[in-house]
Design a protein around this motif. Structure first.
Motif, PDB file in Angstrom:
ATOM      1  N   UNK A 128       0.860  -1.188   0.000  1.00  0.00           N
ATOM      2  CA  UNK A 128       0.000   0.000   0.000  1.00  0.00           C
ATOM      3  C   UNK A 128       0.888   1.227   0.000  1.00  0.00           C
ATOM      4  N   UNK A 129       1.162   1.726  -1.180  1.00  0.00           N
ATOM      5  CA  UNK A 129       2.108   2.830  -1.319  1.00  0.00           C
ATOM      6  C   UNK A 129       1.344   4.149  -1.398  1.00  0.00           C
ATOM      7  N   UNK A 130       1.671   5.055  -0.527  1.00  0.00           N
ATOM      8  CA  UNK A 130       0.961   6.323  -0.436  1.00  0.00           C
ATOM      9  C   UNK A 130       1.489   7.368  -1.400  1.00  0.00           C
ATOM     10  N   UNK A 131       0.585   8.248  -1.836  1.00  0.00           N
ATOM     11  CA  UNK A 131       0.978   9.360  -2.696  1.00  0.00           C
ATOM     12  C   UNK A 131       1.666  10.457  -1.912  1.00  0.00           C
ATOM     13  N   UNK A 132       2.443  11.258  -2.607  1.00  0.00           N
ATOM     14  CA  UNK A 132       3.144  12.364  -1.981  1.00  0.00           C
ATOM     15  C   UNK A 132       2.218  13.523  -1.642  1.00  0.00           C
ATOM     16  N   UNK A 133       2.638  14.353  -0.701  1.00  0.00           N
ATOM     17  CA  UNK A 133       1.877  15.543  -0.340  1.00  0.00           C
ATOM     18  C   UNK A 133       2.150  16.688  -1.297  1.00  0.00           C
ATOM     19  N   UNK A 134       1.117  17.452  -1.634  1.00  0.00           N
ATOM     20  CA  UNK A 134       1.273  18.559  -2.577  1.00  0.00           C
ATOM     21  C   UNK A 134       2.077  19.709  -1.996  1.00  0.00           C
ATOM     22  N   UNK A 135       2.785  20.413  -2.864  1.00  0.00           N
ATOM     23  CA  UNK A 135       3.560  21.576  -2.436  1.00  0.00           C
ATOM     24  C   UNK A 135       2.661  22.754  -2.093  1.00  0.00           C
ATOM     25  N   UNK A 136       3.032  23.515  -1.067  1.00  0.00           N
ATOM     26  CA  UNK A 136       2.275  24.690  -0.674  1.00  0.00           C
ATOM     27  C   UNK A 136       2.542  25.865  -1.598  1.00  0.00           C
ATOM     28  N   UNK A 137       1.581  26.764  -1.704  1.00  0.00           N
ATOM     29  CA  UNK A 137       1.725  27.947  -2.550  1.00  0.00           C
ATOM     30  C   UNK A 137       2.728  28.923  -1.957  1.00  0.00           C
ATOM     31  N   UNK A 138       3.496  29.567  -2.820  1.00  0.00           N
ATOM     32  CA  UNK A 138       4.326  30.685  -2.383  1.00  0.00           C
ATOM     33  C   UNK A 138       3.423  31.844  -1.976  1.00  0.00           C
ATOM     34  N   UNK A 139       3.981  32.779  -1.225  1.00  0.00           N
ATOM     35  CA  UNK A 139       3.181  33.900  -0.743  1.00  0.00           C
ATOM     36  C   UNK A 139       4.020  35.169  -0.756  1.00  0.00           C
ATOM     37  N   UNK A 140       3.414  36.248  -0.333  1.00  0.00           N
ATOM     38  CA  UNK A 140       4.052  37.555  -0.420  1.00  0.00           C
ATOM     39  C   UNK A 140       5.262  37.714   0.480  1.00  0.00           C
ATOM     40  N   UNK A 141       5.435  36.801   1.459  1.00  0.00           N
ATOM     41  CA  UNK A 141       6.575  36.894   2.349  1.00  0.00           C
ATOM     42  C   UNK A 141       7.565  35.764   2.248  1.00  0.00           C
ATOM     43  N   UNK A 142       7.351  34.791   1.350  1.00  0.00           N
ATOM     44  CA  UNK A 142       8.313  33.703   1.249  1.00  0.00           C
ATOM     45  C   UNK A 142       7.796  32.514   0.473  1.00  0.00           C
ATOM     46  N   UNK A 143       8.665  31.501   0.361  1.00  0.00           N
ATOM     47  CA  UNK A 143       8.377  30.299  -0.422  1.00  0.00           C
ATOM     48  C   UNK A 143       7.350  29.417   0.269  1.00  0.00           C
TER      49      UNK A 143
ATOM     50  N   UNK B 227       7.022  12.976   1.719  1.00  0.00           N
ATOM     51  CA  UNK B 227       6.922  11.770   0.902  1.00  0.00           C
ATOM     52  C   UNK B 227       5.927  10.772   1.501  1.00  0.00           C
ATOM     53  N   UNK B 228       5.268  10.009   0.621  1.00  0.00           N
ATOM     54  CA  UNK B 228       4.460   8.882   1.065  1.00  0.00           C
ATOM     55  C   UNK B 228       5.346   7.692   1.369  1.00  0.00           C
ATOM     56  N   UNK B 229       4.766   6.671   1.972  1.00  0.00           N
ATOM     57  CA  UNK B 229       5.505   5.466   2.307  1.00  0.00           C
ATOM     58  C   UNK B 229       4.606   4.254   2.195  1.00  0.00           C
ATOM     59  N   UNK B 230       5.030   3.149   2.777  1.00  0.00           N
ATOM     60  CA  UNK B 230       4.221   1.938   2.784  1.00  0.00           C
ATOM     61  C   UNK B 230       3.123   2.089   3.830  1.00  0.00           C
ATOM     62  N   UNK B 231       1.890   2.310   3.361  1.00  0.00           N
ATOM     63  CA  UNK B 231       0.766   2.506   4.265  1.00  0.00           C
ATOM     64  C   UNK B 231       0.640   3.907   4.823  1.00  0.00           C
ATOM     65  N   UNK B 232       1.488   4.819   4.379  1.00  0.00           N
ATOM     66  CA  UNK B 232       1.417   6.205   4.859  1.00  0.00           C
ATOM     67  C   UNK B 232       1.349   7.165   3.678  1.00  0.00           C
ATOM     68  N   UNK B 233       0.575   8.216   3.858  1.00  0.00           N
ATOM     69  CA  UNK B 233       0.439   9.239   2.818  1.00  0.00           C
ATOM     70  C   UNK B 233       1.319  10.435   3.148  1.00  0.00           C
ATOM     71  N   UNK B 234       1.795  11.084   2.112  1.00  0.00           N
ATOM     72  CA  UNK B 234       2.534  12.315   2.315  1.00  0.00           C
ATOM     73  C   UNK B 234       1.621  13.433   2.784  1.00  0.00           C
ATOM     74  N   UNK B 235       2.187  14.383   3.513  1.00  0.00           N
ATOM     75  CA  UNK B 235       1.439  15.527   4.037  1.00  0.00           C
ATOM     76  C   UNK B 235       1.712  16.743   3.173  1.00  0.00           C
ATOM     77  N   UNK B 236       0.666  17.515   2.883  1.00  0.00           N
ATOM     78  CA  UNK B 236       0.829  18.710   2.068  1.00  0.00           C
ATOM     79  C   UNK B 236       1.675  19.773   2.751  1.00  0.00           C
ATOM     80  N   UNK B 237       2.403  20.529   1.949  1.00  0.00           N
ATOM     81  CA  UNK B 237       3.229  21.612   2.469  1.00  0.00           C
ATOM     82  C   UNK B 237       2.390  22.820   2.862  1.00  0.00           C
ATOM     83  N   UNK B 238       2.888  23.594   3.803  1.00  0.00           N
ATOM     84  CA  UNK B 238       2.197  24.804   4.243  1.00  0.00           C
ATOM     85  C   UNK B 238       2.313  25.908   3.190  1.00  0.00           C
ATOM     86  N   UNK B 239       1.372  26.839   3.184  1.00  0.00           N
ATOM     87  CA  UNK B 239       1.510  28.003   2.323  1.00  0.00           C
ATOM     88  C   UNK B 239       2.663  28.862   2.829  1.00  0.00           C
TER      89      UNK B 239
END
Length: 250
Positions: free
Chosen positions: A144-159, A165-177
């Motif tokens: 059970x291979x999990x998908x990666x977490x999406x990248x967060x949007x850049x903003x007016x003060x930084x990246x 990353x996903x893993x076996x039985x675990x899903x990746x977590x999305x990045x913060x804005x």
């Protein structure tokens, strides 16, 4: 004390369009957020897309200037395609090529196979530019291979923040804005609010869509039959200028 531009317009509807500045305007600040990249077009667990970038430029203009703009559309998951660009141009109905014309924020890079897209400012136009967060890689081992977490949007003060990353039985977590800018003149950058990346999936369900639907990438699908990536966010532009007699001091 700093003085703030008192007229600020956020446009989030996908379109190529224009507006005419009032006759009294002599200076504008234009900002753009690119759309999030799609997760990989893969039959297995998917690497997630990167978040969209951010760009801004301050310009001297004549009253009555026509401002042309393009706002990035949303991007479905599992397409393996980059997010759309967003831009503002005060000289022509085309994407700007120099900061004297406006600003351009590139859409996030897509995932490819199990590899997440990388955030970047390459191709952006602006006096200030920030990259979206990287998309997380998909899991590569286990049933059970999990998908990666999406990248967060850049903003007016930084990246934007990176998806994990996903893993076996675990899903990746999305990045913060990315962090908001400060509220020092001429524009209160602290009010910008793009999205965080979506989480990946470990089941037959789709990865989570980007939060707030602005600039961030959806999470990658798992290796389970029927699982797709989550929808990535649209872009945004912001145009700010001062109305005489309506300055606000802090």
């Amino acid at each position: 004390m700093p003085k703030f531009f008192s007229e600020t317009y956020d446009i989030t509807t996908n379109s190529y369009n224009s507006l005419v500045l009032p006759a009294y305007v002599s200076r504008v600040v234009v900002e753009a957020w690119g759309g999030g990249g799609s997760s990989a077009a893969s039959t297995g667990a998917e690497g997630a897309g990167a978040g969209g970038s951010y760009a801004r430029t301050e310009l001297l203009v004549a009253g009555g200037t026509t401002v042309y703009y393009r706002v990035a559309d949303v991007r479905a998951g599992s397409l393996g395609t980059a997010g759309d660009d967003s831009w503002v141009n005060v000289t022509a109905n085309a994407a700007p090529t120099t900061t004297s014309q406006g600003c351009l924020a590139k859409g996030g890079a897509p995932g490819s196979g199990t590899t997440g897209g990388l955030g970047s400012t390459t191709g952006c136009i602006g006096n200030v530019v920030f990259a979206g967060g990287n998309g997380g890689n998909a899991g590569t081992g286990g049933a059970t291979r999990g998908g990666g977490g999406g990248g967060g949007a850049a903003n007016s003060g930084g990246a934007g923040g990176n998806g994990t990353a996903g893993g076996n039985g675990t899903a990746g977590t999305g990045g913060t804005r990315g962090p908001a800018g400060t509220n020092t003149g001429p524009v209160d950058y602290s009010t910008a609010n793009p999205g965080a990346g979506g989480n990946g999936s470990t089941t037959t369900a789709a990865g989570s869509p980007s939060s707030n639907d602005i600039g961030s990438a959806g999470g990658g699908g798992s290796n389970q039959t029927g699982s797709n990536g989550g929808q990535s966010g649209r872009g945004m532009i912001r145009i700010s200028y001062n109305r005489p007699g309506r300055e606000s001091a802090t």
